[in-house]
Design an enzyme around this catalytic site. Structure first.
Site, PDB file in Angstrom:
ATOM      1  N   GLY A 100      42.547  32.933 -16.608  1.00 34.00           N
ATOM      2  CA  GLY A 100      43.004  33.688 -17.692  1.00 34.00           C
ATOM      3  C   GLY A 100      43.974  34.861 -17.639  1.00 34.00           C
ATOM      4  O   GLY A 100      44.486  35.196 -18.559  1.00 34.00           O
ATOM      5  N   GLU A 103      47.089  32.786 -18.151  1.00 34.80           N
ATOM      6  CA  GLU A 103      47.158  32.717 -19.550  1.00 34.80           C
ATOM      7  C   GLU A 103      47.690  33.768 -20.415  1.00 34.80           C
ATOM      8  O   GLU A 103      48.191  33.798 -21.368  1.00 34.80           O
ATOM      9  CB  GLU A 103      45.655  32.168 -20.028  1.00 34.80           C
ATOM     10  CG  GLU A 103      45.325  30.836 -19.546  1.00 34.80           C
ATOM     11  CD  GLU A 103      43.828  30.341 -19.644  1.00 34.80           C
ATOM     12  OE1 GLU A 103      43.077  31.102 -19.216  1.00 34.80           O
ATOM     13  OE2 GLU A 103      43.856  29.183 -20.381  1.00 34.80           O
TER      14      GLU A 103
END
Ligand SMILES: CC(C)(COP(=O)(O)OP(=O)(O)OC[C@H]1O[C@@H](n2cnc3c(N)ncnc32)[C@H](O)[C@@H]1OP(=O)(O)O)[C@@H](O)C(=O)NCCC(=O)NCCSC(=O)C[C@@H](O)CCCCCCCCCCCCC(=O)O
Length: 719
Positions: A100, A103
């Site tokens: 994440g 991301e």
């Protein structure tokens, strides 16, 4: 949490603050949302930088939240809000940007990385996929083949590779936040449309279908039953073939399946278990956080056979000076050549200079006089090892740690041969020692906490999964392997074939079944041990009593094969046949099948149909049962220790979490019931007798694995 500051008058800096890795917990996500809103609504702010505190950008989603009801602002809309912002947002990546974290960075319009940073989407190793848009943005940014590689392997790339792939826009050797602020100032006011990755199509790729087919085939082969790598390919395929919004929907669907899967639970358990074993403790109460290790600058290895060579390489690769001792000149020369070759190949793979000068070779044990630590790796013979330990005690400077690489002998007995038994521990490496991840650090009743701390610290330095275990026959790994192998032999007697047993275990996820593994490691190894234990007898007797030895069922099948000279791959014959000695491709051997038929006839055994489930239950539950004995005996501090040993050293499929985690998943009551069932059928097999800890855990309501520690303590205090 995330902190917001304005610098250089017009750059809003958002700093993620969630030690130790700035994971994206609910509080951090909310902090980012609030800070982004603040920056965008402030007319003085022209651009934004996102960074992490303490030299790490972000270790990804907070894995600890996955086991709970996830609440708070979701990640996907948060990243979308950043990407659609009308002011440039620059990610300043130091340390790690993983999962994440990457991301989030891909949602930013620009990415600046420090040269020492590492980036990746390792979700696959947690049984997941990059489900905050990573599976859709990365292929659009760097193309399908490169994205497939990163997402299906989960590998971390260096900043240099990230730059080459186009993941980051700039790499700096200086202060990353300063560089990002400067960059943010330089791009303020520029059009952001080309910087919004989700709006790009994937770069054109010829013959997309063939590419995906090929990758899927490869992934299926290497996944050995793991589902996440396959879902990762499917998600990237969606990126390559669907508009972004539909791709995101596919990413969500695939993640929904993975997220609640047993495999994801197992893999996330492994992640935390690997870290938990570093926090070792001994029954004496000594622990990792109260025991200081001693510095080790110079080490020695005694005995340069296969194990000694691998250990020398592993030590030299960590930058230590190593004295490598072998008394026979010819063997010393051969070892020198082999070690140099291994160091050169390893260095080439890692793109560094080989540590050839780090190793000094000697025929004389006196050469180890000033080392901080010695690892003895001579032939597995107690008299020989005793002699070496006595010599070392006389030669080494006071305080030198004496370690033995024995895989079976009594560490405490060796310690008692030295004037300083507190300085003796086992360091049980696995072959090849420079490659295999596992290290069992074996303490005896007299080993000092400092000695254990030093060996554990050295293991960590060597990149090993180091697990501290108590001293007993076979320690943890090999002790549990014994009932597993014995059950496999018994299954052959009852009608199974090596192929059937191996297939069941390989479908379960082991890289090799027990018989292919036995052929690889050599049947003579176990034969020697059984001979030493007085179990091997001439193979002429027949009937049931010929197969009861020392009061318990015994299968002489392995001994009989050894008597035929069938030692496995090295002789070209074992449980399978090979084209030539040393060849690795196992083929079914009709001789072996008729040998098994004749053996059964000789012993009055009637072959019956055995299915995969019976193979798994008998082999695995026997192994797990021994694991419960080990916990009850205090040889392993907790189930995590056993599971890390099995996953990192014995090929237990990681997506099944290790034997004790597997027992927890299957249900302790079920494991107990099946052991009782088989024990009734085979009363002369003690290892099928359920351990009293297993019984007590079931009686106390089968607590989940993370509560076993408490339950074991409570159960012990009730005894
Ligand atoms: C970062 C590291 C490289 C640092 O290594 P280092 O050696 O320095 O330190 P340690 O490894 O020892 O770690 C220190 C300490 O920190 C803990 N820790 C590390 N990372 C995390 C983390 N990410 N979360 C929590 N805790 C972490 C670690 O445990 C140590 O503490 P301990 O007490 O145990 O000693 C290294 O740590 C590392 O590699 N970390 C992991 C990196 C990683 O794998 N990141 C990926 C995480 S998963 C992820 O990011 C997922 C995202 O793609 C998307 C998430 C979207 C979620 C949406 C949920 C959807 C639900 C679906 C359901 C759908 C339902 C429907 O719609 O129908």
């Amino acid at each position: 949490m995330a902190e917001y500051n304005r610098v250089s008058e017009c750059v809003g800096v958002i700093t993620l603050r969630n030690p130790p890795v700035n994971a994206l917990s609910a509080a951090v996500r909310q902090g980012i949302v609030d800070a982004v809103q603040r920056a965008l609504s402030d007319p003085n702010v022209k651009s934004v930088v996102i960074c992490g505190q303490n030299g790490i950008f972000c270790g990804g989603a907070d894995i600890k939240e996955f086991g709970s009801n996830m609440t708070g602002h979701p990640l996907i809309p948060m990243i979308h809000a950043i990407e659609s912002a009308n002011k440039p947002v620059v990610a300043a990546i130091e340390g790690s940007a993983l999962g994440g974290g990457l991301e989030l960075a891909l949602g930013c319009h620009y990415r600046i990385a420090h040269s020492k940073a590492r980036l990746g989407l390792p979700e696959v190793s947690l049984g997941l996929l990059p489900a905050a848009g990573g599976s859709q943005r990365l292929p659009r940014l760097i193309g399908v083949p490169a994205a497939l590689n990163l997402i299906t392997t989960g590998r971390h790339v260096t900043a240099a590779e990230a730059l080459q792939l186009g993941i980051v826009d700039q790499v700096t050797d200086h202060n990353t936040v300063d560089a990002a602020v400067k960059f943010a100032l330089s791009v303020a006011g520029r059009s952001l449309d080309p910087r919004r990755i989700s709006t790009h199509p994937c770069p054109q790729q010829p013959d997309l279908d063939a590419l995906f087919e090929e990758v899927m085939q490869k992934v299926r082969q290497s996944a050995r039953g793991a589902i996440a790598p396959i879902a990762c390919v499917q998600a990237v395929r969606a990126a390559a073939t669907l508009p972004y919004a539909q791709g995101m929907e596919r990413e969500r669907e695939l993640m929904a399946t993975l997220f609640t899967s047993g495999q994801a639970r197992a893999l996330q358990y492994c992640f935390f278990a690997e870290r938990a074993v570093g926090r070792w403790r001994m029954p004496s109460g000594a622990r990792w956080d109260t025991s200081k290790s001693r510095p080790v600058h110079k080490a020695a290895v005694i005995g340069l056979g296969t194990m000694g060579r691998g250990i020398t390489v592993a030590l030299a690769q960590t930058g230590l000076s190593v004295i490598a001792v072998e008394t026979q000149e010819k063997q010393l020369m051969e070892a020198k050549q082999a070690i140099s070759g291994m160091l050169e190949r390893g260095a080439k793979r890692r793109g560094v200079a080989p540590a050839l000068d780090g190793v000094i070779y000697s025929q004389n044990i006196q050469a180890v006089a000033d080392v901080d630590l010695v690892i003895e790796a001579v032939f597995e013979d107690i008299a020989l090892k005793t002699k070496v330990f006595q010599q070392l005690s006389a030669v080494c400077k006071p305080g030198t740690l004496l370690c033995t690489n024995t895989s079976a002998l009594d560490v405490d007995q060796l310690a008692s041969e030295t004037p300083n038994p507190e300085l003796v521990v086992g360091m049980h490496f696995f072959a090849p020692a420079h490659v295999m991840k596992l290290l069992e650090v074996v303490y005896g009743p007299r080993s000092s906490p400092q000695a254990v701390a030093t060996a554990m610290q050295l293991g960590k330095k060597m990149g090993k999964a180091s697990v501290a275990v108590g001293n007993c026959r076979g320690f943890v790994g090999n002790r549990m392997l014994k009932p597993y192998i014995e059950e496999a032999f018994f299954l052959l007697e009852e009608g199974a074939t090596p192929e059937l047993v191996d297939q069941a275990l390989e479908e379960f996820g082991f890289p090799m079944g027990v018989f292919r593994m036995s052929d690889l490691s050599g049947l003579d190894v176990g034969w020697r041990v059984r001979k030493g234990d007085g179990l091997v007898e001439p193979g002429t007797a027949s009937g049931r009593f010929a197969r009861i030895r020392q009061g318990r069922r015994y299968s002489p099948l392995g001994d009989l094969l050894c008597e035929e000279g069938r030692f496995g791959q090295k002789t070209g014959r074992g449980w399978y046949q090979y084209d030539k000695p040393g060849s690795r491709v196992a083929r079914s051997d009709p001789w072996l099948h008729s040998f098994l038929g004749a053996y059964r006839a000789q012993h009055g055994l009637v072959a019956r149909r055995i299915d995969h489930q019976e193979v798994l239950e008998r082999c695995l539950y026997a192994l797990i049962n021994e694991g419960f004995h080990i916990l009850d005996d205090g040889i392993a501090a907790g189930p995590e220790d056993i599971d890390v040993i099995y996953v990192s050293g014995y090929g237990w499929p990681r997506h099944r979490g290790g034997p004790m985690f597997y027992a927890n998943m299957v249900g302790l009551a079920k494991v107990l019931e099946r052991l009782e069932h088989y024990q009734q059928l085979h009363p002369e097999v003690p290892h099928l007798q359920p351990s009293s800890l297993l019984r007590r855990l079931v009686a106390s309501g089968s607590p989940p694995i993370h509560k076993w520690g408490e339950a074991i303590k409570k159960l012990h205090s009730q005894l």
